[in-house]
Scaffold this active site. Structure first.
Site, short mmCIF file in Angstrom:
data_model
loop_
_atom_site.label_atom_id
_atom_site.label_comp_id
_atom_site.label_asym_id
_atom_site.label_seq_id
_atom_site.Cartn_x
_atom_site.Cartn_y
_atom_site.Cartn_z
N THR A 299 0.85 -1.13 0.07
CA THR A 299 -0.06 0.14 0.03
C THR A 299 0.95 1.31 -0.02
O THR A 299 2.25 1.17 0.40
CB THR A 299 -0.83 0.07 1.09
OG1 THR A 299 -0.03 0.32 2.50
CG2 THR A 299 -1.52 -1.30 1.24
N ASP A 300 0.13 2.53 -0.33
CA ASP A 300 0.88 3.74 -0.14
C ASP A 300 1.08 3.99 1.25
O ASP A 300 0.65 3.31 2.21
CB ASP A 300 0.09 4.81 -0.86
CG ASP A 300 0.97 5.91 -1.63
OD1 ASP A 300 2.30 6.02 -1.02
OD2 ASP A 300 0.80 6.56 -2.64
N TRP A 301 1.51 4.98 1.54
CA TRP A 301 2.02 5.35 2.96
C TRP A 301 1.21 5.89 3.97
O TRP A 301 0.30 6.68 3.46
CB TRP A 301 3.31 6.32 3.09
CG TRP A 301 4.69 5.39 2.86
CD1 TRP A 301 5.65 5.90 4.05
CD2 TRP A 301 5.49 4.49 2.26
NE1 TRP A 301 6.99 5.21 3.84
CE2 TRP A 301 6.51 4.21 2.92
CE3 TRP A 301 4.77 3.54 1.25
CZ2 TRP A 301 7.48 3.17 2.31
CZ3 TRP A 301 5.45 2.51 0.80
CH2 TRP A 301 6.81 2.33 1.31
#
Length: 604
Positions: A299-301
């Site tokens: 996932t993105d942060w």
């Protein structure tokens, strides 16, 4: 020797053996890909509220995937030394699972902590959007291969790029990280990018390309960015959902090993209105089932935990699931089909979920198997665990690599206009008898070497190699002005790095440039991190140039004719903000009567 330590055995056998020896806590640690800070001397930075100490995360949290964050200038040699230090820590753990080091782009001239780092000791290239301006897959392949060699020497094994997103919404703050607005051109460049980093298949000499942001960021409502709650919605008023998938299809065909979904939340589509990292229809249904992707999805942060970044409170980007607690958010991400949580370090949540019966350990094993498989493929358990810092110093930024990066910068430069000078203006190219010069009635470019120039935004010491420099416009033959594309400042801290909102300068911002252009021939270069509205300058500047993250040397080489201008626009330039506001976010090059169309560029 255990089977997983035997390089003679097939990778799947080694993965199975290691997986069977791991505790749940060790498995959970692998499912987090977070930040690790490096001091300028190559030592791990002490932990703080934002970034815990790396050694503690490895020894006590079981984490071993880190995106490096450098505090101040850190050379490739020091990155290599840091890499070896943390590998020694990991080797001292119960199973000795090696660390995988990742990085955001770090080959640019521009330094933006929100998206990429400046090159430092690595070779310097244009921003990705500048690679898009070359429209040359072979140049992109060469960039990626050079970056691969430099990363590999420093111990970096995952590139958190390329962005396969399309620049269809002119106001979007992350346009500079894309390769342009045309899906077919971007697809060809993405293919070259992935192959340059990974080779024909993932192996010990590869760097993983984590392609982002599936299923295509870019069509953000109103051009806002999904890092922030006001920009969480992703829209498709033109019905172009499938168009945005094309570059990812090219990435899959090229063998991309890892994928990152974006923060955005699709609205008014057939998909659940939750962020893509939480979206089972998108990850499991579209990515896993339709495209058959069985690599790591990270996932993105920061989807789970509220944080503070650069002194600014940042709520978790849990768009559409804000009401869920942290345990439920993690569960939804894993059930959606993701394997790793970016920017998080909370393996205890996965342990709790398994202990409570809400998540099966067999589902955890599916993700851990994918993650371990890539570690083995990269040779991290064998000859590639440690690197040679002396070799990193020699390989990263070697003169031939720097020269190729500079040539890439030159080739990305776009000459937008080059109008004839008024008959009563001084010749911008020197006397008519000068070799390669133009008469007063001819085009402004190329400039003649040895003329007198007034500078605004260009280093005088650099320009002195091309011309005489004066600080008095009245004594100059030509003015050279460099400006960044306009934007609407929003907030401080982290948000300040996102250039968003308006694409047109205010009258106050324009006044100094227009005043200068009214007194002598003025060459204006605009750093196009987004498609600026250049209408007020197009008829006033003697020449108008668009660049995408290039040095003064690269720009002046083109302006003075030492290198040809061959770049063409990777997106159209709108004629007005009204045209931008009336365009559709998901449709490429959709503004009415653009000032300069996609692909425009004069050959000089």
């Amino acid at each position: 020797m255990h089977d997983y330590q035997n390089p003679e055995l097939p990778i799947e056998e080694r993965v199975t053996d290691l997986l069977g020896r791991m505790t749940l806590a060790e498995k959970a640690g692998l499912m987090f890909h977070t930040m690790a800070a490096i001091n300028p001397d190559g030592t791990p930075a002490a932990g703080d509220a934002m970034i815990p100490a790396t050694e503690d995360l490895i020894r006590n949290g079981g984490l071993n995937h880190f995106n490096i964050l450098t505090f101040g200038p850190v050379t490739p040699r020091k990155i290599a030394e840091w890499h070896n230090r943390i590998q020694e820590i990991a080797a001292d753990t119960r199973l000795g699972i090696p660390v995988t080091v990742a990085t955001d782009p770090r080959h640019g001239v521009i330094d933006n902590p929100a998206a990429s780092a400046s090159a430092g000791g690595f070779s310097a290239w244009p921003e990705p959007i500048g690679l898009g301006a070359t429209k040359d897959p072979e140049l992109v392949r060469r960039f990626a291969d050079i970056a691969r060699q430099e990363y590999l020497a420093a111990g970096i094994r995952v590139a958190l790029h390329p962005m396969a997103d399309l620049a269809t919404e002119p106001r979007w703050a992350r346009t500079s990280g894309t390769l342009g607005s045309d899906a077919d051109v971007v697809s060809a460049l993405i293919t070259a990018y992935v192959q340059g980093f990974q080779g024909s298949s993932l192996g010990p000499d590869s760097v993983v390309a984590m392609v982002k942001h599936f299923p295509g960021a870019g069509p953000q409502k109103g051009g806002e960015d999904a890092h922030f709650a006001y920009g969480r919605e992703q829209v498709y008023p033109g019905g172009m959902w499938d168009y945005h998938l094309k570059p990812f299809e090219a990435a899959f065909a090229a063998g991309a090993a890892q994928i990152m979904p974006y923060y955005g939340m699709p609205v008014d589509t057939t998909y659940e209105e939750v962020g893509f990292g939480f979206n089972r229809q998108v990850i499991e249904g579209l990515l896993r089932q339709r495209y058959g992707f069985d690599g790591v999805v990270c996932t993105d942060w920061g989807l789970v935990t509220d944080a503070e970044i650069m002194g600014t409170p940042m709520p978790a980007r849990a768009w559409g699931v804000e009401h869920l607690d942290r345990h439920a958010r993690v569960l939804k991400i894993i059930e959606a089909g993701a394997d790793q949580l970016g920017g998080e370090q909370c393996p205890e949540l996965i342990i709790d979920l398994v202990a409570s019966g809400r998540l099966s350990e067999s589902r955890v094993d599916v993700s851990v198997r994918r993650i371990l498989r890539d570690k083995f493929r990269l040779g991290l358990f064998d000859d590639r665990r440690f690197v040679d810092p002396a070799a990193a110093e020699t390989i990263a930024g070697r003169p031939s690599f720097r020269a190729e990066g500079l040539e890439g910068q030159r080739r990305s430069i776009v000459v937008l206009t080059d109008r004839p000078s008024p008959a009563d203006s001084p010749s911008a190219a020197g006397s008519a008898s000068d070799a390669g010069s133009a008469s007063a009635a001819g085009p402004v470019l190329p400039l003649g070497e040895g003329i007198t120039v007034y500078l605004d935004g260009v280093e005088p010491a650099v320009a002195a190699d091309y011309a005489k420099v004066t600080d008095d416009p009245a004594l100059a033959d030509v003015a050279i002005v460099r400006r960044a594309a306009p934007y609407e400042p929003r907030g401080g801290g982290f948000e300040a790095f996102f250039h968003a909102g308006r694409l047109a300068w205010t009258d106050e911002e324009l006044a100094p440039v227009l005043q200068l252009a009214g007194t002598l021939p003025t060459v204006v270069d605009v750093w196009l991190d987004r498609p600026a509205v250049l209408t007020p300058l197009a008829g006033k500047a003697a020449a108008l140039v668009g660049t995408f993250g290039v040095s003064d040397v690269a720009l002046l080489d083109v302006l003075f004719g030492r290198a040809p201008a061959t770049g063409t626009l990777p997106f159209e330039l709108p004629s007005s903000m009204a045209a931008v506001e009336a365009s559709r976010e998901d449709v490429p090059n959709d503004t009415k009567d653009p000032l300069f169309p996609y692909g425009h560029g004069l050959v000089i």
